[in-house]
Design a protein around this motif. Structure first.
Motif, PDB file in Angstrom:
ATOM      1  N   ASP A  52      52.829  29.402  25.687  1.00  0.00           N
ATOM      2  CA  ASP A  52      53.895  29.021  26.614  1.00  0.00           C
ATOM      3  C   ASP A  52      53.541  29.308  28.059  1.00  0.00           C
ATOM      4  O   ASP A  52      54.182  28.781  28.973  1.00  0.00           O
ATOM      5  N   SER A  53      52.544  30.160  28.288  1.00  0.00           N
ATOM      6  CA  SER A  53      52.140  30.517  29.648  1.00  0.00           C
ATOM      7  C   SER A  53      50.648  30.823  29.692  1.00  0.00           C
ATOM      8  O   SER A  53      50.237  31.921  30.048  1.00  0.00           O
ATOM      9  N   PRO A  54      49.801  29.856  29.316  1.00  0.00           N
ATOM     10  CA  PRO A  54      48.355  30.121  29.287  1.00  0.00           C
ATOM     11  C   PRO A  54      47.805  30.276  30.707  1.00  0.00           C
ATOM     12  O   PRO A  54      48.415  29.828  31.682  1.00  0.00           O
ATOM     13  N   THR A  55      46.670  30.915  30.797  1.00  0.00           N
ATOM     14  CA  THR A  55      46.003  31.015  32.089  1.00  0.00           C
ATOM     15  C   THR A  55      45.591  29.610  32.533  1.00  0.00           C
ATOM     16  O   THR A  55      45.046  28.838  31.744  1.00  0.00           O
ATOM     17  N   GLU A  56      45.896  29.282  33.790  1.00  0.00           N
ATOM     18  CA  GLU A  56      45.563  27.984  34.382  1.00  0.00           C
ATOM     19  C   GLU A  56      44.478  28.174  35.432  1.00  0.00           C
ATOM     20  O   GLU A  56      44.545  29.110  36.227  1.00  0.00           O
ATOM     21  N   PHE A  57      43.513  27.271  35.438  1.00  0.00           N
ATOM     22  CA  PHE A  57      42.380  27.320  36.349  1.00  0.00           C
ATOM     23  C   PHE A  57      42.367  26.056  37.200  1.00  0.00           C
ATOM     24  O   PHE A  57      42.467  24.952  36.656  1.00  0.00           O
ATOM     25  N   LEU A  58      42.198  26.200  38.497  1.00  0.00           N
ATOM     26  CA  LEU A  58      42.058  25.057  39.396  1.00  0.00           C
ATOM     27  C   LEU A  58      40.669  25.105  40.008  1.00  0.00           C
ATOM     28  O   LEU A  58      40.304  26.082  40.672  1.00  0.00           O
ATOM     29  N   TYR A  59      39.875  24.066  39.735  1.00  0.00           N
ATOM     30  CA  TYR A  59      38.484  23.997  40.179  1.00  0.00           C
ATOM     31  C   TYR A  59      38.341  23.141  41.434  1.00  0.00           C
ATOM     32  O   TYR A  59      39.010  22.120  41.593  1.00  0.00           O
ATOM     33  N   GLN A  60      37.427  23.565  42.292  1.00  0.00           N
ATOM     34  CA  GLN A  60      36.969  22.779  43.432  1.00  0.00           C
ATOM     35  C   GLN A  60      35.446  22.696  43.314  1.00  0.00           C
ATOM     36  O   GLN A  60      34.820  23.607  42.753  1.00  0.00           O
ATOM     37  N   GLU A  61      34.868  21.626  43.817  1.00  0.00           N
ATOM     38  CA  GLU A  61      33.417  21.482  43.777  1.00  0.00           C
ATOM     39  C   GLU A  61      32.943  20.632  44.935  1.00  0.00           C
ATOM     40  O   GLU A  61      33.551  19.612  45.272  1.00  0.00           O
ATOM     41  N   ALA A  62      31.835  21.054  45.534  1.00  0.00           N
ATOM     42  CA  ALA A  62      31.143  20.272  46.571  1.00  0.00           C
ATOM     43  C   ALA A  62      29.654  20.576  46.455  1.00  0.00           C
ATOM     44  O   ALA A  62      29.260  21.751  46.455  1.00  0.00           O
ATOM     45  N   ASP A  63      28.847  19.542  46.329  1.00  0.00           N
ATOM     46  CA  ASP A  63      27.388  19.672  46.287  1.00  0.00           C
ATOM     47  C   ASP A  63      26.906  20.653  45.218  1.00  0.00           C
ATOM     48  O   ASP A  63      25.952  21.399  45.422  1.00  0.00           O
ATOM     49  N   GLY A  64      27.578  20.672  44.073  1.00  0.00           N
ATOM     50  CA  GLY A  64      27.167  21.531  42.977  1.00  0.00           C
ATOM     51  C   GLY A  64      27.671  22.960  43.058  1.00  0.00           C
ATOM     52  O   GLY A  64      27.478  23.736  42.133  1.00  0.00           O
ATOM     53  N   VAL A  65      28.321  23.323  44.157  1.00  0.00           N
ATOM     54  CA  VAL A  65      28.941  24.645  44.274  1.00  0.00           C
ATOM     55  C   VAL A  65      30.382  24.518  43.791  1.00  0.00           C
ATOM     56  O   VAL A  65      31.098  23.600  44.186  1.00  0.00           O
ATOM     57  N   VAL A  66      30.793  25.427  42.899  1.00  0.00           N
ATOM     58  CA  VAL A  66      32.155  25.405  42.365  1.00  0.00           C
ATOM     59  C   VAL A  66      32.873  26.692  42.769  1.00  0.00           C
ATOM     60  O   VAL A  66      32.252  27.744  42.914  1.00  0.00           O
ATOM     61  N   TRP A  67      34.195  26.592  42.941  1.00  0.00           N
ATOM     62  CA  TRP A  67      35.022  27.744  43.246  1.00  0.00           C
ATOM     63  C   TRP A  67      36.446  27.403  42.846  1.00  0.00           C
ATOM     64  O   TRP A  67      36.770  26.257  42.579  1.00  0.00           O
ATOM     65  N   GLY A  68      37.268  28.420  42.788  1.00  0.00           N
ATOM     66  CA  GLY A  68      38.651  28.137  42.454  1.00  0.00           C
ATOM     67  C   GLY A  68      39.461  29.382  42.212  1.00  0.00           C
ATOM     68  O   GLY A  68      39.043  30.503  42.506  1.00  0.00           O
ATOM     69  N   SER A  69      40.628  29.145  41.618  1.00  0.00           N
ATOM     70  CA  SER A  69      41.582  30.215  41.375  1.00  0.00           C
ATOM     71  C   SER A  69      42.187  30.064  39.984  1.00  0.00           C
ATOM     72  O   SER A  69      42.120  28.998  39.386  1.00  0.00           O
ATOM     73  N   TYR A  70      42.769  31.155  39.501  1.00  0.00           N
ATOM     74  CA  TYR A  70      43.424  31.124  38.200  1.00  0.00           C
ATOM     75  C   TYR A  70      44.496  32.202  38.119  1.00  0.00           C
ATOM     76  O   TYR A  70      44.462  33.203  38.833  1.00  0.00           O
ATOM     77  N   SER A  71      45.468  31.953  37.249  1.00  0.00           N
ATOM     78  CA  SER A  71      46.536  32.913  36.959  1.00  0.00           C
ATOM     79  C   SER A  71      47.168  32.498  35.641  1.00  0.00           C
ATOM     80  O   SER A  71      46.995  31.377  35.186  1.00  0.00           O
ATOM     81  N   GLY A  72      47.906  33.425  35.037  1.00  0.00           N
ATOM     82  CA  GLY A  72      48.541  33.082  33.766  1.00  0.00           C
ATOM     83  C   GLY A  72      48.946  34.288  32.975  1.00  0.00           C
ATOM     84  O   GLY A  72      49.277  35.325  33.555  1.00  0.00           O
ATOM     85  N   ASP A  73      48.845  34.176  31.657  1.00  0.00           N
ATOM     86  CA  ASP A  73      49.454  35.154  30.758  1.00  0.00           C
ATOM     87  C   ASP A  73      49.040  36.598  31.015  1.00  0.00           C
ATOM     88  O   ASP A  73      49.893  37.477  31.014  1.00  0.00           O
ATOM     89  N   THR A  74      47.785  36.913  31.245  1.00  0.00           N
ATOM     90  CA  THR A  74      47.368  38.303  31.469  1.00  0.00           C
ATOM     91  C   THR A  74      46.907  38.568  32.897  1.00  0.00           C
ATOM     92  O   THR A  74      46.629  39.704  33.251  1.00  0.00           O
ATOM     93  N   VAL A  75      46.829  37.523  33.724  1.00  0.00           N
ATOM     94  CA  VAL A  75      46.248  37.624  35.062  1.00  0.00           C
ATOM     95  C   VAL A  75      47.276  37.251  36.127  1.00  0.00           C
ATOM     96  O   VAL A  75      47.887  36.182  36.047  1.00  0.00           O
ATOM     97  N   THR A  76      47.451  38.127  37.143  1.00  0.00           N
ATOM     98  CA  THR A  76      48.361  37.776  38.237  1.00  0.00           C
ATOM     99  C   THR A  76      47.689  36.804  39.199  1.00  0.00           C
ATOM    100  O   THR A  76      48.303  35.839  39.619  1.00  0.00           O
ATOM    101  N   HIS A  77      46.445  37.078  39.558  1.00  0.00           N
ATOM    102  CA  HIS A  77      45.663  36.118  40.350  1.00  0.00           C
ATOM    103  C   HIS A  77      44.185  36.441  40.216  1.00  0.00           C
ATOM    104  O   HIS A  77      43.799  37.594  40.074  1.00  0.00           O
ATOM    105  N   GLY A  78      43.384  35.374  40.217  1.00  0.00           N
ATOM    106  CA  GLY A  78      41.943  35.529  40.086  1.00  0.00           C
ATOM    107  C   GLY A  78      41.214  34.477  40.898  1.00  0.00           C
ATOM    108  O   GLY A  78      41.773  33.425  41.230  1.00  0.00           O
ATOM    109  N   ARG A  79      39.970  34.778  41.217  1.00  0.00           N
ATOM    110  CA  ARG A  79      39.116  33.862  41.971  1.00  0.00           C
ATOM    111  C   ARG A  79      37.746  33.805  41.310  1.00  0.00           C
ATOM    112  O   ARG A  79      37.288  34.772  40.714  1.00  0.00           O
TER     113      ARG A  79
END
Length: 111
Positions: free
Chosen positions: A21-48
């Motif tokens: 009901d509240s899985p961790t969600e990940f949002l990806y960004q990518e440019a020139d093969g470099v990836v980064w992003g953020s996530y939050s959800g069931d066990t995580v308040t915020h992550g990078r």
């Protein structure tokens, strides 16, 4: 297979139970093969995370704050798979800093 702007939800993990009901969600960004992003959800308040993609392989380092208190960080290596529906799956092997145990998680793309 660019990950820019793609959103994923965790469907399974050997490190913890996933709340459907509240899985961790990940949002990806990518440019020139470099990836980064953020996530939050069931066990995580915020992550990078930050890393690099080479073809269907993604290697990242991550850090997050836990809802139960404290923080965690580590490294992961993901394999990108494309489903019959055209959406992507990430099959990830990861470990936490200070612990050599290798865990496996699966995330699916949400439209």
């Amino acid at each position: 297979m660019n990950l820019n702007g793609r959103k994923f939800v965790m469907v399974s993990s050997t490190a913890s139970a996933v709340d459907p009901d509240s899985p961790t969600e990940f949002l990806y960004q990518e440019a020139d093969g470099v990836v980064w992003g953020s996530y939050s959800g069931d066990t995580v308040t915020h992550g990078r995370f930050v890393g690099m993609r080479d073809g269907a392989q993604v290697a990242i380092s991550y850090a997050h704050a836990l809802k139960a208190g404290g923080k965690a960080g580590g490294q992961s290596s993901s394999r990108i798979e494309e489903g019959d529906d055209g959406l992507l799956r990430l099959v990830e092997e990861f470990s936490f800093d200070g612990d050599d145990t290798v865990h496996v998680s699966v995330c699916r793309e949400v439209g």
